[in-house]
Design an enzyme around this catalytic site. Structure first.
Site, PDB file in Angstrom:
ATOM      1  N   PRO A 120       0.828  -1.218   0.000  1.00  0.00           N
ATOM      2  CA  PRO A 120       0.000   0.000   0.000  1.00  0.00           C
ATOM      3  C   PRO A 120       0.858   1.262   0.000  1.00  0.00           C
ATOM      4  O   PRO A 120       0.356   2.359  -0.208  1.00  0.00           O
ATOM      5  CB  PRO A 120      -0.819  -0.114   1.294  1.00  0.00           C
ATOM      6  CG  PRO A 120      -0.200  -1.179   2.107  1.00  0.00           C
ATOM      7  CD  PRO A 120       0.630  -2.038   1.210  1.00  0.00           C
ATOM      8  N   GLU A 147       1.675  -8.144   8.615  1.00  0.00           N
ATOM      9  CA  GLU A 147       1.987  -6.713   8.754  1.00  0.00           C
ATOM     10  C   GLU A 147       2.780  -6.192   7.562  1.00  0.00           C
ATOM     11  O   GLU A 147       3.105  -5.021   7.478  1.00  0.00           O
ATOM     12  CB  GLU A 147       2.812  -6.470  10.020  1.00  0.00           C
ATOM     13  CG  GLU A 147       2.000  -6.393  11.295  1.00  0.00           C
ATOM     14  CD  GLU A 147       0.867  -5.379  11.219  1.00  0.00           C
ATOM     15  OE1 GLU A 147       1.145  -4.207  10.920  1.00  0.00           O
ATOM     16  OE2 GLU A 147      -0.293  -5.781  11.439  1.00  0.00           O
ATOM     17  N   ARG A 185      -4.417  -7.790 -20.676  1.00  0.00           N
ATOM     18  CA  ARG A 185      -5.399  -7.381 -21.692  1.00  0.00           C
ATOM     19  C   ARG A 185      -4.849  -6.318 -22.649  1.00  0.00           C
ATOM     20  O   ARG A 185      -5.451  -6.029 -23.674  1.00  0.00           O
ATOM     21  CB  ARG A 185      -6.735  -6.946 -21.063  1.00  0.00           C
ATOM     22  CG  ARG A 185      -6.701  -5.701 -20.254  1.00  0.00           C
ATOM     23  CD  ARG A 185      -7.944  -5.595 -19.401  1.00  0.00           C
ATOM     24  NE  ARG A 185      -9.179  -5.514 -20.167  1.00  0.00           N
ATOM     25  CZ  ARG A 185      -9.583  -4.448 -20.849  1.00  0.00           C
ATOM     26  NH1 ARG A 185      -8.825  -3.366 -20.864  1.00  0.00           N
ATOM     27  NH2 ARG A 185     -10.717  -4.446 -21.508  1.00  0.00           N
ATOM     28  N   ASP A 200     -10.886   2.087 -24.186  1.00  0.00           N
ATOM     29  CA  ASP A 200     -11.305   1.993 -22.797  1.00  0.00           C
ATOM     30  C   ASP A 200     -10.999   3.277 -22.034  1.00  0.00           C
ATOM     31  O   ASP A 200     -10.146   4.058 -22.432  1.00  0.00           O
ATOM     32  CB  ASP A 200     -10.569   0.842 -22.094  1.00  0.00           C
ATOM     33  CG  ASP A 200     -11.185  -0.504 -22.436  1.00  0.00           C
ATOM     34  OD1 ASP A 200     -12.351  -0.525 -22.852  1.00  0.00           O
ATOM     35  OD2 ASP A 200     -10.481  -1.507 -22.281  1.00  0.00           O
TER      36      ASP A 200
HETATM   37  N1  SAH Z   1       1.333  -2.806   7.469  1.00  0.00           N
HETATM   38  C1  SAH Z   1       1.289  -2.543   6.054  1.00  0.00           C
HETATM   39  C2  SAH Z   1       0.132  -3.255   5.385  1.00  0.00           C
HETATM   40  C3  SAH Z   1       0.340  -4.724   5.265  1.00  0.00           C
HETATM   41  S1  SAH Z   1      -0.974  -5.477   4.437  1.00  0.00           S
HETATM   42  C4  SAH Z   1       1.089  -1.057   5.846  1.00  0.00           C
HETATM   43  O1  SAH Z   1       0.342  -0.447   6.614  1.00  0.00           O
HETATM   44  O2  SAH Z   1       1.643  -0.480   4.905  1.00  0.00           O
HETATM   45  C5  SAH Z   1      -0.266  -7.004   3.967  1.00  0.00           C
HETATM   46  C6  SAH Z   1       0.169  -7.117   2.516  1.00  0.00           C
HETATM   47  O3  SAH Z   1      -0.956  -6.925   1.670  1.00  0.00           O
HETATM   48  C7  SAH Z   1       1.191  -6.118   2.054  1.00  0.00           C
HETATM   49  O4  SAH Z   1       2.504  -6.544   2.346  1.00  0.00           O
HETATM   50  C8  SAH Z   1       0.945  -6.057   0.557  1.00  0.00           C
HETATM   51  O5  SAH Z   1       1.640  -7.073  -0.134  1.00  0.00           O
HETATM   52  C9  SAH Z   1      -0.549  -6.334   0.457  1.00  0.00           C
HETATM   53  N2  SAH Z   1      -1.347  -5.110   0.269  1.00  0.00           N
HETATM   54  C10 SAH Z   1      -2.257  -4.604   1.134  1.00  0.00           C
HETATM   55  N3  SAH Z   1      -2.830  -3.508   0.641  1.00  0.00           N
HETATM   56  C11 SAH Z   1      -2.293  -3.285  -0.557  1.00  0.00           C
HETATM   57  C12 SAH Z   1      -2.479  -2.294  -1.555  1.00  0.00           C
HETATM   58  N4  SAH Z   1      -3.332  -1.285  -1.403  1.00  0.00           N
HETATM   59  N5  SAH Z   1      -1.754  -2.387  -2.699  1.00  0.00           N
HETATM   60  C13 SAH Z   1      -0.881  -3.385  -2.880  1.00  0.00           C
HETATM   61  N6  SAH Z   1      -0.648  -4.362  -1.963  1.00  0.00           N
HETATM   62  C14 SAH Z   1      -1.351  -4.323  -0.830  1.00  0.00           C
END
Ligand code: SAH
Length: 294
Positions: A120, A147, A185, A200
């Site tokens: 994220p 996490e 795609r 698109d």
């Molecule tokens: N503690 C981290 C979140 C971990 S979520 C933080 O707050 O930044 C667990 C895993 O889910 C992450 O390592 C990632 O691979 C995936 N993930 C969660 N949300 C995501 C998002 N919006 N985009 C991409 N990967 C995501």
């Protein structure tokens, strides 16, 4: 359906039985994705339907899954550990992830693989990023869990970090699936009709289209019946006048974008005709209406 495993340990790829055609030389596909995950089975259904199935079957894309636990050395196949400094949750250990990527790198001496960490905290995934990624021959996607992953993976192993949006999921599997679908795609020949991708929403490239539609929302589409519950489709679409239809579609795409996503118009290459139409809209209406109340 049984899960097929490659025999050589450094290619501990988990693949799903594919149609015969798909069993091409390992890197014979236009683009190969290597997904590192603790849940390879998560992806099973998406390869059984639609676009990804077709892309793999016709050799346009190769998708391999690598079970992170195959790169552990302890009896319990441990991939995570408690965070230094305390706090809740578990974190992916660096060693198995580095080993998994090294095993993939082993097949490509002298070249550095593009390694995307799903996170994220990464740069935001958009259609423009999908178009950028489609030019790669191979992409490694690392799916985190818990996490997240040890920061040294982000700093010293990943070549890119991508987020699919400003929200947190429990794992990188859905983001990886989403990225693969939107990139595949765009590969030539994957969609039945080459033009359909170029028209698109958000599309920033031109694929034989008469005009550019960089980054606009798509125009509305209608199909039979011409009248449904008293609502008629716009007459112009059944007029057979191609120039009128082209202008109508362009104007509707501009109008939708201006009303719902005016941010997309910033820096958009507007033609003189576009500008005139937007002027008319601006004069007629008061304020653009955003989709989400802000
Ligand atoms: N503690 C981290 C979140 C971990 S979520 C933080 O707050 O930044 C667990 C895993 O889910 C992450 O390592 C990632 O691979 C995936 N993930 C969660 N949300 C995501 C998002 N919006 N985009 C991409 N990967 C995501």
């Amino acid at each position: 359906m049984s899960v097929a495993r490659a025999s050589r340990p450094h290619e501990a790829a988990v693949g799903f039985p594919m149609p015969q055609q798909a069993r091409r030389p390992r890197y014979g596909s236009r683009m190969t994705f290597d997904v590192i995950t603790i849940f390879p089975d998560f992806f099973r259904s998406m390869l059984e339907y639609g676009l990804l199935k077709r892309a793999v079957a016709c050799g346009q894309a190769g998708i391999r899954f690598h079970d992170l636990r195959d790169f552990t050395e302890d009896r319990h196949r441990t991939v995570d550990d408690r965070p230094f400094g305390g706090g809740p949750g578990m974190v992916f250990k660096p060693d198995p992830v580095f080993k998994a990527v090294a095993a993939l790198d082993a097949g490509m001496p002298g070249q550095r693989l593009p390694v995307i960490l799903l996170s994220p905290q990464g740069r935001l995934f958009t259609q423009a990023v999908a178009e950028e990624l489609r030019h790669q021959d191979r992409l490694v996607l690392i799916c985190g869990r818990y996490e997240g992953v040890d920061e040294r993976i982000a700093e010293h192993l990943a070549t890119d970090e991508i987020s699919i949006g400003d929200y947190v999921l429990s794992g990188g599997e859905l983001p990886a699936a989403l990225i693969m679908e939107s990139v595949v795609r765009l590969l030539p020949g994957v969609l039945g009709n080459e033009e359909s991708a170029s028209q698109d929403s958000f599309t920033t490239r031109q694929a034989g289209a008469r005009e550019s539609r960089h980054g606009l929302l798509d125009c509305p589409h209608y199909t039979r019946p011409a009248e449904f519950q008293g609502w008629r489709v716009p007459e112009v679409l059944i007029s057979g006048n191609h120039e009128e239809i082209r202008r109508w579609r362009r104007q509707r795409a501009l109008e939708k974008t201006w009303r719902r996503r005016p941010d997309l118009l910033a820096g958009f290459p507007l033609s003189e005709e576009d500008r005139q139409w937007l002027d008319i809209l601006q004069r007629e209406a008061c304020e653009p209406v955003l989709q989400n109340d802000e």
